[in-house]
Design a protein around this motif. Structure first.
Motif, mmCIF file in Angstrom:
data_model
loop_
_atom_site.group_PDB
_atom_site.id
_atom_site.type_symbol
_atom_site.label_atom_id
_atom_site.label_comp_id
_atom_site.label_asym_id
_atom_site.label_seq_id
_atom_site.Cartn_x
_atom_site.Cartn_y
_atom_site.Cartn_z
ATOM 1 N N THR A 122 -12.772 -0.471 -11.039
ATOM 2 C CA THR A 122 -11.768 -1.531 -11.115
ATOM 3 C C THR A 122 -11.395 -1.846 -12.571
ATOM 4 N N PHE A 170 4.004 -3.849 -10.112
ATOM 5 C CA PHE A 170 4.988 -2.768 -10.038
ATOM 6 C C PHE A 170 6.153 -3.163 -9.144
ATOM 7 N N TRP A 190 -0.917 -12.459 -0.113
ATOM 8 C CA TRP A 190 -1.003 -11.167 0.558
ATOM 9 C C TRP A 190 -2.457 -10.731 0.707
ATOM 10 N N TRP A 202 4.437 4.204 -14.707
ATOM 11 C CA TRP A 202 4.095 3.702 -13.381
ATOM 12 C C TRP A 202 3.491 4.753 -12.471
ATOM 13 N N LEU A 233 0.837 -1.203 0.000
ATOM 14 C CA LEU A 233 0.000 0.000 0.000
ATOM 15 C C LEU A 233 0.873 1.254 0.000
ATOM 16 N N ASN A 242 -4.434 3.470 -9.391
ATOM 17 C CA ASN A 242 -4.667 2.399 -8.420
ATOM 18 C C ASN A 242 -5.092 2.993 -7.071
ATOM 19 N N ALA A 249 4.815 5.644 -5.127
ATOM 20 C CA ALA A 249 5.000 5.672 -6.575
ATOM 21 C C ALA A 249 4.061 6.682 -7.224
ATOM 22 N N LEU A 286 -8.849 -4.622 -0.672
ATOM 23 C CA LEU A 286 -8.432 -4.265 -2.030
ATOM 24 C C LEU A 286 -8.998 -5.226 -3.067
ATOM 25 N N ALA A 287 -9.387 -4.659 -4.203
ATOM 26 C CA ALA A 287 -9.838 -5.496 -5.313
ATOM 27 C C ALA A 287 -8.659 -6.294 -5.858
ATOM 28 N N LEU A 325 -1.966 -5.033 -9.675
ATOM 29 C CA LEU A 325 -1.224 -3.895 -10.216
ATOM 30 C C LEU A 325 -0.098 -3.491 -9.277
ATOM 31 N N ALA A 326 -0.391 -3.447 -7.966
ATOM 32 C CA ALA A 326 0.648 -3.082 -6.995
ATOM 33 C C ALA A 326 1.798 -4.082 -7.044
ATOM 34 N N LEU A 349 -8.388 -0.135 -14.223
ATOM 35 C CA LEU A 349 -7.017 -0.558 -13.926
ATOM 36 C C LEU A 349 -6.410 -1.277 -15.113
ATOM 37 N N GLN A 350 -7.254 -1.945 -15.884
ATOM 38 C CA GLN A 350 -6.748 -2.653 -17.057
ATOM 39 C C GLN A 350 -6.279 -1.675 -18.130
ATOM 40 N N LEU A 398 -8.503 2.109 -5.104
ATOM 41 C CA LEU A 398 -8.525 1.338 -3.856
ATOM 42 C C LEU A 398 -8.917 2.178 -2.643
ATOM 43 N N ILE A 437 -4.377 -8.718 -14.628
ATOM 44 C CA ILE A 437 -3.608 -7.471 -14.579
ATOM 45 C C ILE A 437 -2.108 -7.733 -14.658
ATOM 46 N N ALA A 473 -0.105 5.116 -13.333
ATOM 47 C CA ALA A 473 -0.790 3.842 -13.083
ATOM 48 C C ALA A 473 -1.047 3.666 -11.589
ATOM 49 N N MET A 474 -0.033 3.985 -10.779
ATOM 50 C CA MET A 474 -0.200 3.845 -9.335
ATOM 51 C C MET A 474 -1.166 4.887 -8.783
ATOM 52 N N VAL A 481 2.401 1.853 -3.406
ATOM 53 C CA VAL A 481 1.448 2.452 -4.341
ATOM 54 C C VAL A 481 1.383 3.953 -4.111
ATOM 55 N N VAL A 484 -4.849 1.374 -17.571
ATOM 56 C CA VAL A 484 -3.673 2.184 -17.275
ATOM 57 C C VAL A 484 -2.374 1.425 -17.485
ATOM 58 N N PRO A 489 -7.624 -6.884 -8.937
ATOM 59 C CA PRO A 489 -6.768 -6.197 -9.905
ATOM 60 C C PRO A 489 -5.915 -5.110 -9.271
ATOM 61 N N ALA A 490 -6.399 -4.478 -8.200
ATOM 62 C CA ALA A 490 -5.588 -3.461 -7.521
ATOM 63 C C ALA A 490 -4.375 -4.114 -6.872
#
Lengths: 298, 294
Positions: free
Chosen positions: A246, B127, B166, A264, A27, A271, A33, B116-117, B123-124, A249-250, A275, B235, A267-268, A30, A252, B119-120
């Protein structure tokens, strides 16, 4: 504690702190970033302290993801699913518990068995049904000899398509049933004696008593429906008008892992936008969330 | 089970339960029936309805090495993610339950990942574990090419396992902690009186007493790994590289919606459905009967 164990206490605290750091790390990453510019975020390893570009990244991501519209859609869907689930669960549990008719146990099991059929295992045919929601009825009527053409009701690209398939709820019904079973019979007796009908009893006695349940169920269902991903992805092709948070997210990140590296920092930031609502709900309504989690078991 | 006092208006009862039954019928039973129908039929190439083909689609599914590799990957994924998140969660719950100073903080924070979803989360993690940015790629500066989930199937699988573990840790933690807190304090105190230290009490007293929760969570975690992993895979890896992370749900999705082969996807759905039903059945029957210590 019962005894003094300084060494073990120290080890315990260390492990707990370390696991807390490990758990919150993603977290934090994210967030960090999302607050750097493009050059800094691509350094290896990335800085661990937030930079000064958070708001420009957020606004870039907000615009790129069309979040004005998308956040509204997600709120509509999440609130719609939550409200729908609670209404339907309360009503059907009331019907099963407080009325005596022969089919009620069968109906209860029919609802309960749907637990075993999560959306993911029936995506393909459910998608086909959503393309024409009255299709099943038409097929049945035709099969029993009534030749009729019902109008087509296409759920693709509509709020009802995003909401309705997610509303049916076995866990909610089960939860309400369990709760209604614990309510003393004397209450219903007294209500009947005072001349109240079933509906009045439901609205003026049962619903006020079930507020706690409702809050717990609502928090958990809100987070659950906000986080839905596969179903919206299938049913929405008109991304400008009906995309949910949600799904964005695909957009970005370019394709899976291959090809051009994603940008990034935005994208973050996207995100982070997606979230934040469920995380806020779980933090603010934590008491209800935990209670709902443990009582719905799923 | 039965209420002594009931209302007798059957029409009203039917009206109250009708919305739920309609939804369940249209979106659960009808599609499931249709999946069965499609699994045993094939669409004729020039239209004109479906043709009964018996087990042809299942033969296609089971005769395909790609399917078996997908099953294998799903199993590894489900078991690894489940074991990892359960072990971490139970350790944390045991330590938090010691109620040392500050333990309240953990209660409020450990379950955050669950909000958190998928896909979230994906994505994290994509990265953090990406080969050319984030953190883990730092090891590539010392050992060039050691970590690259875009090319190395093992790395990619590890990435999605970690992401799934996680996202489940917080959920498991809540259940373990609730189970531990329902053990009477007097029992721990009696253990301490008899000379059992902290670790001994954890191993011989607390862990056996929370086994029902443990078994419940094993089933929930495995089911979740089979069913909810779509968002993470979609994702991060998209099933690649070279199908190393092509989980069963993801394969159904790609075969059905990108390959447009409904019959093949339906046959796979049926297999997955049988698997989920079996797991749920185990959860209801076996676990609730056999594992009961109170």
């Amino acid at each position: 504690m019962i005894e003094r164990t300084p060494v073990l206490d120290f080890i315990t605290q260390t492990i707990l702190v370390l696991s807390l750091v490990a758990l919150l790390m993603p977290l934090w990453v994210v967030f960090v970033a999302a607050s750097h510019d493009y050059q800094t975020v691509n350094q290896v390893p990335m800085p661990l302290w937030p930079g000064s570009h958070l708001f420009e990244n957020l606004s870039a991501a907000w615009a790129a993801g069309n979040f004005d519209r998308v956040m509204l859609n997600s709120v509509i869907v999440a609130v719609g699913v939550t409200a729908g689930k609670i209404c339907i669960a309360a009503l059907s549990a009331f019907s099963i518990v407080y009325f005596s008719y022969r089919l009620r146990m069968l109906l209860f099991w029919l609802i309960f068995i749907t637990l075993m059929l999560p959306l993911e295992v029936r995506i393909v045919p459910t998608y086909a049904v959503a393309a024409n929601a009255l299709g099943p009825f038409e097929a049945i009527l035709n099969a029993i000899g009534i030749s009729i053409r019902l109008p087509e009701w296409n759920l693709l690209n509509s709020y009802s398509g995003l909401i309705l398939p997610l509303v049916a709820t076995a866990t909610g019904t089960f939860l309400y049933r369990q709760f209604f079973m614990t309510i003393p019979d004397e209450l219903a007796e007294a209500a009947k004696m005072d001349g109240s009908g079933p509906l009045r009893f439901f609205f003026e006695v049962l619903l006020p008593l079930s507020k706690t349940n409702m809050a717990a169920l609502a928090t958990i269902m809100f987070v659950w429906s906000w986080n839905q991903y596969l179903w919206p992805l299938l049913i929405v092709t008109d991304h400008a008008n009906y995309a949910t948070a949600t799904m964005q997210l695909q957009k970005v990140v370019p394709g899976p892992l291959f090809g051009a590296p994603p940008i990034w920092n935005t994208a973050m930031a996207a995100n982070l936008i997606v979230l934040t609502p469920p995380v806020l709900v779980t933090i603010l309504l934590q008491r209800w969330f935990v209670r709902g989690l443990i009582s719905t078991d799923k | 089970m039965e209420k002594r006092v009931t209302f007798s208006n059957t029409w009203l009862a039917a009206a109250l339960i009708l919305p739920q039954m309609l939804l369940v019928f249209v979106f659960f039973y009808w599609p499931t029936g249709e999946a069965l129908y499609w699994a045993f039929t094939l669409e004729r190439p020039f239209g004109g309805g479906n043709e009964w083909v018996g087990l042809y689609n299942f033969e296609g599914v089971f005769g395909d090495p790609k399917y078996w590799s997908s099953v294998r990957v799903s199993m590894i994924f489900a078991i690894a993610a489940t074991v990892l998140s359960l072990v971490i969660a139970v350790l944390m719950a045991l330590f938090v339950d010691r109620r040392l100073p500050g333990h309240q903080v953990y209660k409020f924070t450990f379950f955050l990942p669950y909000a958190l979803a998928a896909p979230a989360v994906g994505l994290a993690f994509r990265f953090i574990f990406s080969p050319d940015a984030g953190f883990v790629s730092a090891i590539n500066q010392f050992f060039p090419g050691l970590w690259n989930p875009a090319l190395d199937g093992f790395d990619a699988l590890l990435l999605i396992i970690l992401a799934q573990a996680w996202s489940l840790v917080g959920y498991n933690f809540i259940f373990f902690l609730a189970a531990l807190q329902s053990i009477p304090r007097t029992m721990s105190e009696a253990g301490a009186m008899d000379g059992a230290g902290v670790m001994r009490r954890m191993w011989d007293l607390q862990l056996p007493l929370i086994t029902p929760t443990l078994f419940f969570l094993i089933v929930i975690n495995i089911t979740d790994s089979f069913v909810n992993s779509f968002g993470i895979v979609d994702i991060t890896t998209g099933g690649g590289p070279a199908r190393a992370t092509d989980l069963m749900v993801y394969k159904i999705y790609t075969d059905g919606f990108q390959g447009k082969d409904y019959s093949l996807a339906a046959a796979q759905s049926i297999v997955l459905m049988v698997l989920i039903v079996a797991l749920t059945f185990i959860q209801f029957r076996f676990i609730e009967r056999r594992v009961h210590y109170t």
